[in-house]
Design a protein around this motif. Structure first.
Motif, PDB file in Angstrom:
ATOM      1  N   ASN A  79      -0.384  -8.472   7.865  1.00 43.52           N
ATOM      2  CA  ASN A  79      -0.940  -8.732   6.538  1.00 43.52           C
ATOM      3  C   ASN A  79      -1.594 -10.113   6.523  1.00 43.52           C
ATOM      4  OD1 ASN A  79      -1.579  -8.771   3.843  1.00 43.52           O
ATOM      5  ND2 ASN A  79       0.522  -8.943   3.116  1.00 43.52           N
ATOM      6  N   THR A  80      -2.906 -10.125   6.382  1.00 45.80           N
ATOM      7  CA  THR A  80      -3.628 -11.392   6.241  1.00 45.80           C
ATOM      8  C   THR A  80      -4.129 -11.559   4.812  1.00 45.80           C
ATOM      9  OG1 THR A  80      -5.670 -10.358   7.046  1.00 45.80           O
ATOM     10  CG2 THR A  80      -4.294 -11.499   8.679  1.00 45.80           C
ATOM     11  N   SER A  81      -3.656 -10.700   3.905  1.00 48.69           N
ATOM     12  CA  SER A  81      -4.057 -10.777   2.497  1.00 48.69           C
ATOM     13  C   SER A  81      -3.076 -11.662   1.725  1.00 48.69           C
ATOM     14  CB  SER A  81      -4.098  -9.385   1.869  1.00 48.69           C
ATOM     15  OG  SER A  81      -2.794  -8.955   1.531  1.00 48.69           O
ATOM     16  N   SER A  82      -3.415 -11.907   0.472  1.00 45.27           N
ATOM     17  CA  SER A  82      -2.539 -12.703  -0.402  1.00 45.27           C
ATOM     18  C   SER A  82      -1.545 -11.814  -1.150  1.00 45.27           C
ATOM     19  CB  SER A  82      -3.399 -13.470  -1.410  1.00 45.27           C
ATOM     20  OG  SER A  82      -4.078 -12.545  -2.257  1.00 45.27           O
ATOM     21  N   LYS A  83      -1.448 -10.553  -0.744  1.00 40.94           N
ATOM     22  CA  LYS A  83      -0.660  -9.565  -1.481  1.00 40.94           C
ATOM     23  C   LYS A  83       0.716  -9.315  -0.865  1.00 40.94           C
ATOM     24  CE  LYS A  83      -4.366  -8.993  -3.782  1.00 40.94           C
ATOM     25  NZ  LYS A  83      -4.546  -9.905  -4.869  1.00 40.94           N
ATOM     26  N   ALA A  84       1.708  -9.226  -1.743  1.00 42.66           N
ATOM     27  CA  ALA A  84       3.014  -8.698  -1.343  1.00 42.66           C
ATOM     28  C   ALA A  84       2.943  -7.197  -1.590  1.00 42.66           C
ATOM     29  CB  ALA A  84       4.119  -9.330  -2.170  1.00 42.66           C
ATOM     30  N   LEU A  85       3.366  -6.418  -0.608  1.00 45.91           N
ATOM     31  CA  LEU A  85       3.258  -4.960  -0.703  1.00 45.91           C
ATOM     32  C   LEU A  85       4.556  -4.297  -0.289  1.00 45.91           C
ATOM     33  CD1 LEU A  85      -0.036  -5.088   1.183  1.00 45.91           C
ATOM     34  CD2 LEU A  85       0.070  -3.992  -1.018  1.00 45.91           C
ATOM     35  N   GLU A  86       4.640  -3.030  -0.625  1.00 51.08           N
ATOM     36  CA  GLU A  86       5.711  -2.178  -0.114  1.00 51.08           C
ATOM     37  C   GLU A  86       5.027  -0.965   0.499  1.00 51.08           C
ATOM     38  OE1 GLU A  86       9.766  -1.202  -2.035  1.00 51.08           O
ATOM     39  OE2 GLU A  86       8.385   0.419  -2.623  1.00 51.08           O
ATOM     40  N   VAL A  87       5.242  -0.780   1.790  1.00 53.22           N
ATOM     41  CA  VAL A  87       4.647   0.348   2.509  1.00 53.22           C
ATOM     42  C   VAL A  87       5.739   1.385   2.740  1.00 53.22           C
ATOM     43  CG1 VAL A  87       3.512   1.091   4.640  1.00 53.22           C
ATOM     44  CG2 VAL A  87       2.915  -1.121   3.616  1.00 53.22           C
ATOM     45  N   GLU A 102      10.783   5.723   5.647  1.00 53.51           N
ATOM     46  CA  GLU A 102      10.922   4.342   6.098  1.00 53.51           C
ATOM     47  C   GLU A 102      10.159   3.473   5.107  1.00 53.51           C
ATOM     48  OE1 GLU A 102      12.691   1.586   8.413  1.00 53.51           O
ATOM     49  OE2 GLU A 102      12.955   3.752   8.591  1.00 53.51           O
ATOM     50  N   ILE A 103      10.848   2.515   4.478  1.00 57.20           N
ATOM     51  CA  ILE A 103      10.235   1.614   3.509  1.00 57.20           C
ATOM     52  C   ILE A 103      10.176   0.219   4.128  1.00 57.20           C
ATOM     53  CG2 ILE A 103      10.423   0.569   1.218  1.00 57.20           C
ATOM     54  CD1 ILE A 103      11.927   3.160   0.368  1.00 57.20           C
ATOM     55  N   ILE A 104       8.959  -0.341   4.126  1.00 60.92           N
ATOM     56  CA  ILE A 104       8.755  -1.641   4.758  1.00 60.92           C
ATOM     57  C   ILE A 104       8.211  -2.634   3.728  1.00 60.92           C
ATOM     58  CG2 ILE A 104       7.562  -2.882   6.610  1.00 60.92           C
ATOM     59  CD1 ILE A 104       7.319  -0.169   8.076  1.00 60.92           C
ATOM     60  N   PRO A 105       9.014  -3.640   3.350  1.00 63.40           N
ATOM     61  CA  PRO A 105       8.504  -4.686   2.459  1.00 63.40           C
ATOM     62  C   PRO A 105       7.592  -5.622   3.266  1.00 63.40           C
ATOM     63  CG  PRO A 105      10.828  -5.054   2.966  1.00 63.40           C
ATOM     64  CD  PRO A 105      10.426  -3.799   3.666  1.00 63.40           C
ATOM     65  N   VAL A 106       6.438  -5.978   2.676  1.00 60.32           N
ATOM     66  CA  VAL A 106       5.444  -6.780   3.377  1.00 60.32           C
ATOM     67  C   VAL A 106       5.174  -8.044   2.562  1.00 60.32           C
ATOM     68  CG1 VAL A 106       3.101  -6.806   4.308  1.00 60.32           C
ATOM     69  CG2 VAL A 106       4.410  -4.670   4.304  1.00 60.32           C
ATOM     70  N   ASP A 107       5.434  -9.191   3.180  1.00 60.98           N
ATOM     71  CA  ASP A 107       5.166 -10.474   2.527  1.00 60.98           C
ATOM     72  C   ASP A 107       3.680 -10.794   2.589  1.00 60.98           C
ATOM     73  OD1 ASP A 107       7.863 -10.934   1.963  1.00 60.98           O
ATOM     74  OD2 ASP A 107       8.215 -11.915   3.898  1.00 60.98           O
ATOM     75  N   PRO A 108       3.200 -11.628   1.653  1.00 63.56           N
ATOM     76  CA  PRO A 108       1.800 -12.046   1.709  1.00 63.56           C
ATOM     77  C   PRO A 108       1.568 -12.997   2.885  1.00 63.56           C
ATOM     78  CG  PRO A 108       2.933 -13.143  -0.100  1.00 63.56           C
ATOM     79  CD  PRO A 108       3.898 -12.177   0.501  1.00 63.56           C
ATOM     80  N   ARG A 137       2.983  10.928   5.425  1.00 65.10           N
ATOM     81  CA  ARG A 137       2.396  10.353   4.210  1.00 65.10           C
ATOM     82  C   ARG A 137       2.644   8.847   4.230  1.00 65.10           C
ATOM     83  NH1 ARG A 137       3.529  13.744  -0.225  1.00 65.10           N
ATOM     84  NH2 ARG A 137       5.730  13.274   0.034  1.00 65.10           N
ATOM     85  N   VAL A 138       1.572   8.095   4.019  1.00 64.51           N
ATOM     86  CA  VAL A 138       1.658   6.637   3.950  1.00 64.51           C
ATOM     87  C   VAL A 138       1.252   6.216   2.541  1.00 64.51           C
ATOM     88  CG1 VAL A 138       0.793   4.448   4.844  1.00 64.51           C
ATOM     89  CG2 VAL A 138       1.108   6.390   6.400  1.00 64.51           C
ATOM     90  N   THR A 139       2.104   5.436   1.903  1.00 62.08           N
ATOM     91  CA  THR A 139       1.838   4.921   0.561  1.00 62.08           C
ATOM     92  C   THR A 139       2.010   3.406   0.593  1.00 62.08           C
ATOM     93  OG1 THR A 139       2.737   6.954  -0.397  1.00 62.08           O
ATOM     94  CG2 THR A 139       2.528   5.065  -1.867  1.00 62.08           C
ATOM     95  N   ALA A 140       1.061   2.705  -0.031  1.00 59.14           N
ATOM     96  CA  ALA A 140       1.177   1.250  -0.155  1.00 59.14           C
ATOM     97  C   ALA A 140       1.120   0.882  -1.630  1.00 59.14           C
ATOM     98  CB  ALA A 140       0.056   0.557   0.602  1.00 59.14           C
ATOM     99  N   ASN A 141       2.105   0.123  -2.061  1.00 52.82           N
ATOM    100  CA  ASN A 141       2.164  -0.347  -3.449  1.00 52.82           C
ATOM    101  C   ASN A 141       2.007  -1.857  -3.484  1.00 52.82           C
ATOM    102  OD1 ASN A 141       2.623   2.102  -4.955  1.00 52.82           O
ATOM    103  ND2 ASN A 141       4.621   2.172  -3.966  1.00 52.82           N
ATOM    104  N   ASN A 142       1.139  -2.320  -4.369  1.00 52.58           N
ATOM    105  CA  ASN A 142       0.907  -3.740  -4.572  1.00 52.58           C
ATOM    106  C   ASN A 142       2.027  -4.287  -5.445  1.00 52.58           C
ATOM    107  OD1 ASN A 142      -0.061  -6.299  -5.082  1.00 52.58           O
ATOM    108  ND2 ASN A 142      -1.944  -5.636  -6.085  1.00 52.58           N
ATOM    109  N   LEU A 143       2.752  -5.265  -4.948  1.00 51.89           N
ATOM    110  CA  LEU A 143       3.844  -5.871  -5.712  1.00 51.89           C
ATOM    111  C   LEU A 143       3.390  -7.148  -6.413  1.00 51.89           C
ATOM    112  CD1 LEU A 143       6.763  -5.422  -3.145  1.00 51.89           C
ATOM    113  CD2 LEU A 143       6.039  -3.876  -4.977  1.00 51.89           C
ATOM    114  N   GLY A 144       2.115  -7.494  -6.227  1.00 50.19           N
ATOM    115  CA  GLY A 144       1.589  -8.720  -6.821  1.00 50.19           C
ATOM    116  C   GLY A 144       0.501  -8.428  -7.834  1.00 50.19           C
ATOM    117  N   ASP A 145      -0.474  -9.344  -7.907  1.00 55.11           N
ATOM    118  CA  ASP A 145      -1.552  -9.215  -8.882  1.00 55.11           C
ATOM    119  C   ASP A 145      -2.791  -8.559  -8.271  1.00 55.11           C
ATOM    120  OD1 ASP A 145      -3.058 -11.096  -7.440  1.00 55.11           O
ATOM    121  OD2 ASP A 145      -2.214 -12.770  -8.562  1.00 55.11           O
TER     122      ASP A 145
END
Length: 170
Positions: A79-87, A102-108, A137-145
């Motif tokens: 992750n090179t973005s400014s976003k915290a995500l949950e994949v 499998e749930i993977i929390p991704v830091d910004p 199935r791959v789902t990504a949720n934005n946890l930030g703005d």
């Protein structure tokens, strides 16, 4: 005068040994590569950035499913973005029933590359999950703005996966 006599002894050959040979090679291959630029995350209203099903019948084909013994799926997230995500990665059967999650929390960013290894078979989750997987199935949720932007060039989120499985050839 000397007489030289050569004697040799040969055992009967047993060619039935083939039945006793066990060959279990390890097969390794890429499974998925998913990339989402930060601009896509910012353009998406709501938390769900993307959710897609990818057909993956390789695991459920008879050639593989009847011979697989055990193995590992490796997930790598960058992750090179400014976003915290949950994949979330879901392994699905032919009827779209969830077999494994499998749930993977991704830091910004800045974030170290994240690697998750999931074992199947004797040292992990049931190998039947792999044998019955027909899609992923791959789902990504934005946890930030939806407004922040990274200072990195070409900021994005990348999910890569690969599998390494032992199979019985015979």
């Amino acid at each position: 005068m000397s007489c030289l006599t050569l004697l040799s002894c040969i055992e009967d050959q047993d060619f039935n040994q083939y039945d006793e040979i066990g060959v279990t090679p390890t097969l390794e291959a890429s499974i998925l590569y998913v990339e989402a630029p930060e601009a896509l995350v910012n353009a998406t209203s709501g938390a769900n950035v993307f959710s897609r099903n990818f057909n993956f019948d390789a695991f459920s084909s008879d050639v593989f499913a009847k011979r697989v013994l055990d193995g590992t799926i490796t997930y790598i997230v960058e992750n090179t973005s400014s976003k915290a995500l949950e994949v979330t990665i879901e392994l699905l059967d032919v009827d779209n029933n969830v077999l494994d999650v499998e749930i993977i929390p991704v830091d910004p960013s800045p974030m170290a590359m994240l690697q998750r290894d999931v074992a199947y078979g004797s040292s992990g989750r049931s190998i039947d999950i792999i044998k019955n997987t027909s899609s992923i199935r791959v789902t990504a949720n934005n946890l930030g703005d939806n407004t922040s932007t990274s200072n990195e060039p070409d900021p994005k989120i990348i999910l890569k996966s690969s599998g390494k499985f032992r199979v019985n050839v015979k």
